[in-house]
Design a protein around this motif. Structure first.
Motif, short mmCIF file in Angstrom:
data_model
loop_
_atom_site.label_atom_id
_atom_site.label_comp_id
_atom_site.label_asym_id
_atom_site.label_seq_id
_atom_site.Cartn_x
_atom_site.Cartn_y
_atom_site.Cartn_z
N CYS A 289 0.86 -1.18 0.00
CA CYS A 289 0.00 0.00 0.00
C CYS A 289 0.90 1.23 0.00
O CYS A 289 1.75 1.39 0.87
CB CYS A 289 -0.90 0.01 1.24
SG CYS A 289 -2.05 1.42 1.26
N LEU B 260 -6.34 -3.23 -2.76
CA LEU B 260 -5.24 -3.91 -2.09
C LEU B 260 -5.45 -5.42 -2.11
O LEU B 260 -6.55 -5.91 -1.84
CB LEU B 260 -5.12 -3.41 -0.65
CG LEU B 260 -3.85 -3.75 0.12
CD1 LEU B 260 -2.64 -3.13 -0.55
CD2 LEU B 260 -3.97 -3.25 1.55
N SER C 197 -4.92 1.11 -3.89
CA SER C 197 -3.97 0.64 -2.88
C SER C 197 -2.95 1.75 -2.57
O SER C 197 -1.75 1.53 -2.54
CB SER C 197 -3.26 -0.62 -3.37
OG SER C 197 -2.63 -0.39 -4.61
N TYR C 198 -3.49 2.95 -2.38
CA TYR C 198 -2.65 4.05 -1.91
C TYR C 198 -3.54 5.02 -1.16
O TYR C 198 -4.77 5.05 -1.35
CB TYR C 198 -1.94 4.75 -3.08
CG TYR C 198 -2.73 5.86 -3.73
CD1 TYR C 198 -2.55 7.20 -3.34
CD2 TYR C 198 -3.67 5.59 -4.71
CE1 TYR C 198 -3.28 8.21 -3.93
CE2 TYR C 198 -4.40 6.60 -5.31
CZ TYR C 198 -4.22 7.91 -4.91
OH TYR C 198 -4.95 8.92 -5.50
N LEU D 82 -7.06 -0.26 7.52
CA LEU D 82 -6.03 -1.29 7.35
C LEU D 82 -5.71 -1.96 8.68
O LEU D 82 -5.56 -3.20 8.77
CB LEU D 82 -4.76 -0.68 6.74
CG LEU D 82 -4.80 -0.34 5.26
CD1 LEU D 82 -3.50 0.35 4.85
CD2 LEU D 82 -4.97 -1.62 4.43
N VAL E 183 0.71 -6.01 5.71
CA VAL E 183 0.70 -4.99 4.65
C VAL E 183 1.92 -4.11 4.85
O VAL E 183 2.23 -3.71 5.98
CB VAL E 183 -0.58 -4.13 4.70
CG1 VAL E 183 -0.49 -2.97 3.72
CG2 VAL E 183 -1.81 -4.97 4.39
N LEU F 174 3.59 -0.52 4.09
CA LEU F 174 3.37 0.86 3.64
C LEU F 174 4.65 1.38 3.00
O LEU F 174 5.71 1.35 3.62
CB LEU F 174 2.98 1.76 4.81
CG LEU F 174 1.69 1.43 5.58
CD1 LEU F 174 1.47 2.46 6.67
CD2 LEU F 174 0.50 1.36 4.65
#
Length: 842
Positions: A50, A80, A90-91, A117, A129, A131
């Motif tokens: 992400c 995502l 996914s950002y 998230l 996940v 970042l």
């Protein structure tokens, strides 16, 4: 199997067609420079990605998607993988979404995507996940082909609207920087924050991300210092300044508000008015300027600076040769991705039109001397502390002014002391002093330097003088070299000089402060010298100025240049020294092209010469690299008047003389290191056949006076011989006057006059020979070594050790030179007659 593959492809999420269309249109124009070049190496394998950006915007999303596609990274415009949230992308960004129309549904807090998230990860304990923070800059550093408007619409700290962003993309899209940072595992964060409320963890991650983006933006385009008024008010309201304001009001019997107004005026006079737009504009203009003025600017060891600088407060401390120095270093740093520093400039440069431009480029101005003005001193010291506390890199010249001789000047430690005090107050980050050597092949100020050294008053800077100097831009100035030396880390120095410095850091002036500042200044100067660039003009100057008429047969000059190059290559002075790759013949051809030397044709062999003012100017470039030949020139000096010398005698004399030439030339060795250097240089001369060794290995011999070896030694010795002549002048004048008769200042003046007269009689084209600062430095060394001292009346006294030094001078200086100096040395004034008997009675 093919059906399964086709089904998997069909089910894979796709980027919406509208975004694909806009992306195609943008891709035809945008050119992305990723950092690092291969961002895929940063990712954690097998973990969903992400991306996190600084702000929302269609252009940022499309640029991010293009950068991901070009780098082979997962798409940012699809949901995502393996984690179900309401988000279709996914950002997310750390700032609030800016809607064109008011829509409460789209005004969700920026922490919401991160909170979603975190909730999903708590429901899926086997899922993680990562970042990946991504910083996007459109038009950070326009190149020389960019238009003027490209500079105005490049990246800065201002939050811009859609129209301005569109203009920025059109004008600067081909200079788009996308910086991928190290990913953050959310699962690891959850493990570290176990037991903490989720809201607290989300706020902490958001705060860290925002700080990260501010740090990256400050590193790429510079800190946000556009509000000059803010820093001026902070300076005036600081407690140390308020105390001096109160004492000034009391001392001068004026209202406190009047003293405060004066302090405010001082702060405005000092403070920079940094403008990102002006910096970019200057970068744009200077690129064309350098290309017209110079054949090229070479930079060495910059990657080491880039590697060492992160996490440090960087203070650039270059040598000071020309007014060009200010612009050159800032331009080089900016065009290579480093924020230009704030530069301490003399208030004499605060001229109409020029001053405001320099101020917006990061210059802050200081008066030449402000010891007698306590309020100004407090304001300036606090301003430096404010810059320091805000993480602003700085640049200043510890020599205090431009070198008129080509040598490094004795440092003035005022700015270093202020920096050190600021560090003790605001020691948030470690400090790195970055020495910088700047080498020219021709100087704009050359003629004025000669005039000033010859006794003419320094021409005051003025706008009219600046306009007159424009004609100099038509001349050809060769190449410029900028070498970054070995950095000096303040923590390491403090640990060496004052291991318990932290215990006394809060004191106003710790007892170790003075010696630490002196040690810091010395180490910076040594590091600058250890990063010298040896260009063709330097080598020609060292060789040709050693002859009486500054002329040499071509075959002899080639042999001499070959000896110098071999010496510097086989016995490197330091690992950061750079040496011209030209052969001796090519060096001569280049000197002719630059019009430093002239060829005189002759049937028995051409002669190369430098005449008149050109020869005088060449002394500047000889002095740039004089320290590189200190050990070899000293050995050569020992054989000017001696054909044989015991190795032990030469080493004894080396120990005696080294402290004086070390102080003058900022040499890097201690006494043992210098002796090792002497031994290695002797071995080099023996290998080259310049010096021979007897069968027992104790006595050194040079060839006959008419031989090539003796000629090479004489030529090499000349570069250091004038230093010994200055030393002998000082000793001769002092001994001639006797103890308890003259002060240090009087001795300096008498030595300068003697050297000037000697220059007139012997046609020495070396203006630095009678530089008062060099005599002052030698006298200071004599005092530090207790050879001379000051009596209660302020006059100089000395002991028998001075006679030993004078006796050893016979080894180096010929009888003719010694007698000539003794003859020219001024006679002491006759003592006044004793009072008459009647006067005594009265």
């Amino acid at each position: 199997m093919d059906d399964i593959t086709s089904s998997a492809r069909a089910e894979a999420p796709r980027v919406p067609w509208r975004l694909r269309l806009f992306g195609r249109l943008l891709e035809s124009w945008i050119r992305i420079k990723p950092d690092p070049v291969d961002p895929k190496t940063l990712l954690l394998p097998g973990v969903p990605v992400c991306y996190v950006t600084e702000r929302y915007g269609l252009s940022d999303a499309l640029i991010l998607e293009q950068a991901c596609r070009e780098a082979g990274l997962p798409s940012a415009l699809v949901p995502l993988e393996n984690v179900t949230t309401r988000r279709k992308r996914s950002y997310f960004a750390t700032s609030m979404r800016n809607s064109l129309f008011w829509n409460p549904a789209r005004r969700r807090p920026p922490t919401e995507p991160l909170a979603e998230l975190m909730q999903q990860l708590q429901l899926l304990p086997d899922t993680d996940v990562q970042l990946v923070p991504v910083s996007i800059f459109v038009g950070r550093a326009p190149n020389r082909q960019s238009g003027w408007f490209s500079v105005l619409f490049s990246e800065n700290w201002v939050v811009v609207g859609r129209f301005r962003r569109l203009l920025g993309l059109i004008l600067n899209g081909r200079d788009t920087h996308v910086q991928f940072s190290q990913p953050v595992s959310l699962r690891s964060v959850l493990a570290e924050e176990q037991g903490q409320p989720q809201e607290r963890t989300v706020r902490k991650i958001s705060r860290v991300l925002r700080a990260h983006f501010r740090r990256i933006r400050a590193a790429v385009i510079g800190p946000d210092l556009s509000h000059r008024r803010t820093i001026v008010d902070a300076v005036v309201n600081a407690e140390p300044v308020q105390e001096v304001i109160a004492s000034t009001a009391l001392k001068e019997n004026i209202p406190r508000e009047q003293a405060r107004s004066r302090a405010h005026d001082y702060a405005l006079e000092i403070a920079a008015d940094y403008s990102h737009t002006v910096v970019r504009s200057l970068s744009f203009l200077l690129t064309s300027f350098w290309n017209k003025l110079y054949d090229g600017v070479t930079m060495s060891h910059f990657e080491r600076v880039r590697a060492a600088a992160p996490g440090h407060e960087v203070i650039y401390v270059p040598c000071h040769r020309s007014h060009i120095d200010y612009l050159l270093i800032s331009w080089l740093l900016y065009t290579n991705g480093i924020v230009p520093p704030h530069i301490a400039a003399g208030v004499n440069l605060n001229l109409p039109l020029v001053g405001p431009l320099l101020r917006r480029g990061g210059a802050f101005f200081l008066r030449r001397s402000f010891k007698a003005n306590a309020l100004y001193s407090a304001v300036f010291t606090e301003y430096v502390s404010q810059l320091f506390g805000r993480g602003v890199s700085m640049e200043y010249f510890i020599e205090g002014g431009r070198s008129r001789t080509g040598r490094l000047l004795q440092p003035k430690a005022g700015m270093l002391a202020m920096t050190l005090r600021a560090f003790l107050r605001e020691s948030r980050r470690p400090v790195m002093f970055q020495p910088v050597y700047i080498g020219y092949e021709k100087l704009m100020e050359g003629n004025s330097y000669i005039g000033e050294l010859s006794g003419q008053p320094k021409e005051k800077e003025s706008l009219f003088g600046l306009l007159r100097s424009v004609k100099k831009l038509r001349q050809h100035y060769g190449r410029v070299a900028v070498n970054f030396g070995e950095p000096v880390f303040l923590d390491d120095l403090l640990q060496q000089e004052a291991p318990d410095w932290r215990a006394s850091a809060s004191e106003e002036k710790p007892e170790w402060l003075g010696r630490t500042v002196d040690a810091l200044a010395e180490r910076i100067q040594v590091s600058i010298n250890r990063a010298a660039d040896v260009n063709p003009i330097n080598l020609l100057a060292v060789a040709l100025l050693a002859t009486p008429k500054h002329a040499m047969a071509e075959v002899d000059l080639i042999a001499q240049l070959d000896l110098y190059k071999a010496l510097l290559a086989e016995l490197p002075y330091g690992e950061r020294i750079t040496l011209t790759t030209l052969t001796p013949a090519q060096i001569i051809a280049y000197g002719e092209k630059m019009q430093w030397i002239r060829r005189i044709r002759h049937p028995l062999g051409d002669v190369l010469t430098s005449e008149g003012k050109q020869a005088t100017l060449l002394s500047y470039f000889r002095n740039n690299v004089l320290h590189l030949f200190a050990a070899s020139a000293w050995i050569a000096c020992c054989f000017i008047n001696n054909r044989r010398m015991a190795r032990a005698s030469l080493l004894r004399l080396s120990r005696l003389i080294y402290p004086f030439i070390q102080s003058e030339l900022f040499l890097p060795w201690d006494e043992a290191g210098f002796i090792e250097r002497i031994q290695a240089t002797l071995d080099f001369f023996i290998r080259r056949g310049v010096i021979a060794l007897d069968a027992e290995g104790r006595v050194l011999n040079r060839g006959a006076g008419q031989g090539d070896a003796a000629f090479q030694l004489r030529t090499l010795a000349h570069s250091l011989l004038q230093a010994f002549e200055r030393y002998y002048i000082t000793i001769a004048v002092l001994v001639k006057h006797g103890p308890h008769t003259i002060s240090s200042a009087e001795l300096e003046n008498l030595c300068t006059l003697t050297a000037q007269r000697l220059t007139l009689l012997h046609e020495l084209n070396a203006p630095e020979f009678f530089d008062k600062a060099l005599f002052k430095g030698f006298i200071q060394q004599l005092r530090e070594r207790k050879v001379i001292w000051t009596d209660d009346a302020g006059k100089l006294d000395f002991d028998a050790a001075l006679n030993i030094v004078a006796k050893d001078a016979k080894v180096i200086l010929s009888r003719e030179i010694r007698h000539g100096i003794l003859k020219l040395a001024p006679e002491p004034k006759p003592a006044p007659p004793p009072p008459a008997a009647a006067d005594r009675a009265a």
